[in-house]
Structures are given as C-alpha cells and as structure tokens.
Design an enzyme around this catalytic site. Structure first.
Site, PDB file in Angstrom:
ATOM      1  N   ASP A 146       0.876  -1.165   0.000  1.00  0.00           N
ATOM      2  CA  ASP A 146       0.000   0.000   0.000  1.00  0.00           C
ATOM      3  C   ASP A 146       0.914   1.216   0.000  1.00  0.00           C
ATOM      4  OD1 ASP A 146      -2.893   1.157   0.913  1.00  0.00           O
ATOM      5  OD2 ASP A 146      -1.277   2.235   1.934  1.00  0.00           O
ATOM      6  N   GLU A 230      -0.852  -1.171  -6.075  1.00  0.00           N
ATOM      7  CA  GLU A 230      -1.982  -0.451  -6.658  1.00  0.00           C
ATOM      8  C   GLU A 230      -1.591   0.072  -8.032  1.00  0.00           C
ATOM      9  OE1 GLU A 230      -3.007   2.634  -3.519  1.00  0.00           O
ATOM     10  OE2 GLU A 230      -1.278   1.539  -2.771  1.00  0.00           O
ATOM     11  N   CYS A 297     -13.205  -5.062   4.519  1.00  0.00           N
ATOM     12  CA  CYS A 297     -12.715  -5.819   5.674  1.00  0.00           C
ATOM     13  C   CYS A 297     -12.078  -7.136   5.210  1.00  0.00           C
ATOM     14  CB  CYS A 297     -13.861  -6.110   6.641  1.00  0.00           C
ATOM     15  SG  CYS A 297     -13.380  -7.229   7.981  1.00  0.00           S
ATOM     16  N   CYS A 300     -14.236 -10.277   6.985  1.00  0.00           N
ATOM     17  CA  CYS A 300     -15.583 -10.691   6.589  1.00  0.00           C
ATOM     18  C   CYS A 300     -15.983 -10.177   5.200  1.00  0.00           C
ATOM     19  CB  CYS A 300     -16.610 -10.228   7.630  1.00  0.00           C
ATOM     20  SG  CYS A 300     -16.913  -8.450   7.594  1.00  0.00           S
ATOM     21  N   CYS A 316     -13.867  -2.764  11.440  1.00  0.00           N
ATOM     22  CA  CYS A 316     -14.998  -3.213  10.637  1.00  0.00           C
ATOM     23  C   CYS A 316     -16.307  -2.992  11.398  1.00  0.00           C
ATOM     24  CB  CYS A 316     -14.838  -4.682  10.286  1.00  0.00           C
ATOM     25  SG  CYS A 316     -16.231  -5.328   9.346  1.00  0.00           S
ATOM     26  N   CYS A 319     -17.985  -6.908  11.732  1.00  0.00           N
ATOM     27  CA  CYS A 319     -17.409  -7.980  12.559  1.00  0.00           C
ATOM     28  C   CYS A 319     -16.433  -7.481  13.611  1.00  0.00           C
ATOM     29  CB  CYS A 319     -16.741  -9.037  11.681  1.00  0.00           C
ATOM     30  SG  CYS A 319     -15.158  -8.507  10.992  1.00  0.00           S
ATOM     31  N   ASP A 326      -3.411   1.002   6.709  1.00  0.00           N
ATOM     32  CA  ASP A 326      -2.513   0.758   5.574  1.00  0.00           C
ATOM     33  C   ASP A 326      -2.253  -0.735   5.375  1.00  0.00           C
ATOM     34  OD1 ASP A 326      -2.380   3.449   5.109  1.00  0.00           O
ATOM     35  OD2 ASP A 326      -0.478   3.749   6.169  1.00  0.00           O
TER      36      ASP A 326
HETATM   37 ZN   LIG Z   1     -15.465  -7.439   8.971  1.00  0.00          ZN
END
Ligand SMILES: [Zn+2]
Length: 346
Positions: A146, A230, A297, A300, A316, A319, A326
C-alpha cells in the site's frame, strides 16, 4: 513552409563544412541526435494541438537550459572505456578522453552515451543492451503493498517503509528557495544565484529519492516472488491531497502541494525501478485496481467507508476486525493480485 528533421540534418552537413573549427569538430551523430530531439518535441506539440490538449510550445533551450547531449551509438564519435586500464575513461569527439568515476560495474553492451550537466556537476548516463538477467532463488512468499503519504509504503506483512526524513527536509528547503526565487528581480545576479540554489535542491531531492527507492525495491525483490501494488493510473484519479494526509492543519496545507508532488513522483519512479529489478530477478509484479482496497474488511469482506475510522485506524462495522488501515489496504491489494494471477493462469 515546413522544416523537417531531414532538411535540418542535410543543412547540418553544410554548417559543419562552413565551420570546421566550430560546429565541424563535434560528433555528427550527436548533433543529429539533438535535431531528432527537437523533431520529437515538435511532433509531440502538433499531436497535442490535434488532440485539442494544451499544446505547450517547445521551449527554446539556450546555453543555460541545454543540459544533456547524447551520442546514440558507442564507438561513433564517442567510446566507453576508451583507455582500458585501472582508470575508467570515456572518449568524446572534440573533447578528448575524460576520467569517469564509475559508481558501479557496467553490465551488458554499451549502446548510447549521454552527458548531463546538473548545476556544476557532470554525469555520464549509459544505456546498455544484452544486460544479463540475475534470477534470485524462490522464496515462496507473496506480498501486497500500500503506497501512502504518512509512510512511503506498507506491506501486507505489516512492515512499514518510512519516507526518508531528509527528503521532507529537502522539500521544505526547496519550497523556501522557490519563494525566494520568486521575489528576485529578473535578470539580476541575486536571481541567478537563487535559481542555481533551486536547481541544486531539486537535484538533491532527486538523488535522495532515487537512493531510497532503489533500496526499497531491492529489499522487496529479495524477499518476495510475487509483489502486488496499486495501479497508480487509477490511484491518482481517486485520491486527493487533502484526503490522504493526517489531519491537514494549516502547516500541512501550505507545503502539502509540493511535498505531495514529490511523493507522487517518487511512487512512479519506484514502480518503474521495481519493475526493472523484478524482470532481471525473475519476479512477478501485479498492478491491481485500488478501488475499495482501503475500505473492505479482510476478515468478513464487508465494504464500507465507515470501516476506516481515521487515516490509520480500520475497524470493521460488521465484525469488529481491527487493524492498521494501511495494512488492511496492503492485504486487499495482495488478495486482488493473487486473484488476478490465478485468473490469468486459468
Ligand atoms: Zn469485517
């Protein structure tokens, strides 16, 4: 009437004949190379005109602006390692044999030789053919990176590579020098000195950045077989200077434009150096679409802007998974990269 490269090249012969002690003493090939650069500049200008982009008329490069001369072919008006001995020298027609401080071994066959002036320093730039590849042993590891502003980059293995401290200091000095230059009266001695200072600082920033990106790229290449990053072409469209800096207070805002552009340029150079090293070492580089990598996330898969609590915090909302933002970005980049690799292989 249109003047083309062919006309100018033909005229060059007459100019050389008429002025054997002046223009005639320099390398013909090298002068042609300069004419070709001029031709390229004008072709690009006309292409931009046609495409209705900002055309930007080619700037006349007088003695003060003209900093690079190229010899397109080794042994044609120039010769690399002209006196094979303990000292490295380069021969340039009309100049003679010049001592070179080679900072590393030259691999492959020298193709072109350029001489560049940077302030009061002179540099020799070689481009080579048939550079032998140096494959590295497999590591069995893959990584996502990142690229950020707070840290130069963060990996999916939670390693942060900081921006070099001295680079930020140079950027601040550069900003001051540019402001000082803007205050000088044109044509004055003060202005000339101020301009030399700006140019010198630009060169310093360039060298510091190059050194840093070479080291970072080498480290990645040595530790990972697959590196996902990226795709910058997309990243730059989706990010703004204001949105990526930690709490953009008054101080940050003033200099953020310049710092930001320096960092941006750093990523582009970093990725091209990384790609070159990867090719030589037999590593795989994958560019992925960066959209949503910072808000999805990893646990999840829930994707929401609210997951990113602050510049550095990810929590998140579904969850409760918590991590450095980062690192989350880097993990998602790695996953996207591996998915692409699997899809390409199928
Ligand atoms: Zn999550």
């Amino acid at each position: 009437m249109t003047t083309r490269y062919g006309d100018q090249s033909a005229q060059l012969k007459d100019v050389r004949r008429a002025d054997p002690d002046g223009q005639g003493q320099w390398s013909f090939c090298s002068q042609q190379a300069t004419l070709r650069r001029l031709d390229k500049a004008f072709q690009a200008f006309f292409r931009r005109m046609k495409a209705k982009q900002a055309p930007g008329y080619p700037r006349f490069k007088g003695a003060g602006w003209f900093d690079t001369v190229q010899w397109p072919k080794d042994r044609d008006g120039c010769r690399w390692n002209s006196t094979p001995s303990s000292q490295t020298r380069v021969y340039l027609q009309g100049v003679g044999h010049i001592r070179v401080h080679a900072h590393r071994k030259v691999d492959g066959k020298v193709k072109t030789i350029s001489v560049k002036r940077e302030g009061r320093r002179w540099f020799l730039i070689l481009s080579c053919d048939e550079v032998p590849a140096e494959p590295l042993p497999d590591t069995g590891n893959a990584v996502g990176i990142d690229m950020g502003v707070a840290a130069f980059l963060t990996t999916s293995d939670e390693v942060q590579v900081a921006n070099p401290r001295h680079l930020a200091a140079s950027a601040d000095r550069l900003a001051d020098a540019q402001r000082a230059l803007a205050r000088c009266k044109s044509g004055s001695m003060r202005r000339r000195k101020a301009r030399a200072r700006v140019a010198g600082l630009h060169a310093t920033v360039r060298r510091q950045r190059l050194d840093h990106v070479h080291k970072t790229a080498r480290w990645l290449i040595h530790h990972y077989d697959v590196i996902a990053h990226e795709d910058l072409r997309i990243t730059n469209m989706t990010r703004s200077a204001a949105g990526t800096l930690d709490a953009p207070g008054a101080n940050v805002a003033v200099k953020s434009g310049l710092n930001r552009s320096i960092l941006d340029a750093g990523w582009g150079i970093f990725l091209s150096i990384l790609a070159a090293k990867a090719e030589s070492a037999g590593r795989t580089i994958i560019a992925v679409d960066p959209r949503n990598t910072s808000r999805t996330c990893p646990a999840c898969g829930h994707c929401a802007k609210e997951n990113r609590v602050s510049q550095s915090h990810f929590v998140c909302v579904t969850c409760g998974y918590t991590a450095h933002a980062d690192v989350v970005g880097a993990i998602n980049v790695l996953r996207a990269g591996l998915a692409r690799q699997t899809a390409d292989a199928a």
